[in-house]
Design an enzyme around this catalytic site. Structure first.
Site, PDB file in Angstrom:
ATOM      1  N   SER A 107       0.828  -1.192   0.000  1.00 35.80           N
ATOM      2  CA  SER A 107       0.000   0.000   0.000  1.00 35.80           C
ATOM      3  C   SER A 107       0.879   1.264   0.000  1.00 35.80           C
ATOM      4  O   SER A 107       1.686   1.456  -0.892  1.00 35.80           O
ATOM      5  CB  SER A 107      -0.953  -0.043   1.195  1.00 35.80           C
ATOM      6  OG  SER A 107      -1.908   0.987   1.131  1.00 35.80           O
ATOM      7  N   ASP A 254      -8.402  -3.303  -6.060  1.00 33.02           N
ATOM      8  CA  ASP A 254      -8.432  -4.209  -4.910  1.00 33.02           C
ATOM      9  C   ASP A 254      -9.259  -3.652  -3.746  1.00 33.02           C
ATOM     10  O   ASP A 254      -9.220  -4.160  -2.639  1.00 33.02           O
ATOM     11  CB  ASP A 254      -7.011  -4.531  -4.436  1.00 33.02           C
ATOM     12  CG  ASP A 254      -6.266  -3.304  -3.895  1.00 33.02           C
ATOM     13  OD1 ASP A 254      -6.872  -2.219  -3.797  1.00 33.02           O
ATOM     14  OD2 ASP A 254      -5.066  -3.448  -3.563  1.00 33.02           O
ATOM     15  N   HIS A 276      -7.325  -5.529  -0.885  1.00 31.09           N
ATOM     16  CA  HIS A 276      -6.153  -4.807  -0.386  1.00 31.09           C
ATOM     17  C   HIS A 276      -5.575  -5.434   0.883  1.00 31.09           C
ATOM     18  O   HIS A 276      -4.348  -5.431   1.065  1.00 31.09           O
ATOM     19  CB  HIS A 276      -6.535  -3.346  -0.124  1.00 31.09           C
ATOM     20  CG  HIS A 276      -5.367  -2.420  -0.064  1.00 31.09           C
ATOM     21  ND1 HIS A 276      -4.569  -2.157  -1.150  1.00 31.09           N
ATOM     22  CD2 HIS A 276      -4.848  -1.692   0.963  1.00 31.09           C
ATOM     23  CE1 HIS A 276      -3.614  -1.303  -0.809  1.00 31.09           C
ATOM     24  NE2 HIS A 276      -3.756  -1.014   0.465  1.00 31.09           N
TER      25      HIS A 276
END
Length: 310
Positions: A107, A254, A276
């Site tokens: 991320s 995602d 995610h």
């Protein structure tokens, strides 16, 4: 008859000797340089028994990898997080005696490791972005649009998110780390990412959804990501990711990052049936049972790095 049997045994042994080592073989994840894991927004190393990288460090270590889990600000700008990471990388190198590290960031950890790889490429063997926000996130764009700087809604949002980040840092044993959720949102926005990429372009694709340079300034670049926001009915976070995925207007994502935005260097794959959080085996392993286990992906990548002499 005995001669034929002996011959068959010899041929079997020789065949076994040339077969590739199975994934569970000793040394499968034993990279030349230590692996350093870097969390994303509102991330942590561990809070009590719960690891951000759920089950991943131990799986990598089990077959030879040296793994270090870092803790940077839960919410702050990419540059601030990057400087915090750089300090920890230097500490890891001092402790291990290694000359470089293999950075893996999830991320916001994606651009965070890119910062270190760009300003100190001599310390980095590879940089791998997992669900990385390399071209911005439309979720950040929406948040900034809904709560523009200076508005009451922005003040409330910043206060809440800064408070959350501070709690996370306290629970993970880093209570003094500065938190700035507005700086984080700006870094993760499309506009903020474009500015960052202009300063630190290594590995970033030059086309909208292509691959970037596989190697830049001596650093190897890789990426992978998921493309399925809702994957497990038992995971209480999945409905929220299904909601945030609406910000992408049908673009493959995602739940928080568009697949094309996640591209960096060599794209291993951008359409795993993961969201995610599945990308780091969260929430506590409640992932898509019909997709490759994310722990396996990290093990495979460690072996990939090993085979490239990294």
């Amino acid at each position: 008859m005995k001669k034929q049997m002996v011959k068959s045994v010899v041929m079997f042994v020789m065949a076994m000797m040339v077969l590739p080592a199975p994934s569970w073989a000793a040394g499968y994840t034993e990279t030349k340089y230590p692996i350093v894991l870097v969390h994303g927004l509102f991330g942590f190393d561990n809070i009590g028994p719960v690891d951000y990288w759920y089950g991943i460090p131990s799986a990598l270590r089990s077959d030879g990898a040296k793994v270090y889990v870092t803790q940077v600000a839960a919410a702050n700008s990419t540059e601030v997080r990057g400087e915090q990471l750089l300090t920890q990388v230097k500490q890891i190198l001092a402790v291990t005696g290694a000359s470089k590290v293999n950075l893996i960031g999830h991320s916001h950890g994606g651009p965070t490791i890119r910062y270190v790889a760009s300003v100190r490429p001599d310390l980095v063997a590879s940089a791998t972005s997992v669900g990385g926000v390399n071209r911005g996130s439309k979720v950040a764009d929406v948040l900034l649009g809904v709560a523009p700087a200076g508005s009451l809604s922005n003040t409330v949002l910043v206060s809440i998110t800064n408070g959350l980040a501070q709690v996370i840092s306290f629970l993970s044993g880093k209570p003094t780390m500065s938190q700035d959720s507005l700086a984080a949102a700006n870094s993760l926005s499309t506009a903020g990412s474009l500015k960052f990429n202009a300063k630190y372009p290594e590995g970033v694709p030059t086309t909208a959804c292509g691959e970037g340079a596989y190697t830049a300034r001596g650093v190897a670049y890789f990426s992978w990501s998921g493309a399925k926001p809702y994957t497990n009915v038992l995971d209480i976070i999945d409905p929220a990711l299904a909601l945030t995925s609406l910000a992408f207007s049908g673009e493959k994502n995602d739940g928080l990052v568009a697949s094309c935005s996640s591209h960096l260097g060599k794209v291993i794959r951008d359409d795993y049936a993961m969201n995610h959080l599945d990308e780091v085996n969260q929430t506590i392993g409640l992932i898509n049972i019909f997709e490759t286990n994310p722990v396996t992906l990290y093990r495979q990548h460690a072996n990939r790095l090993k085979n490239q002499g990294l």
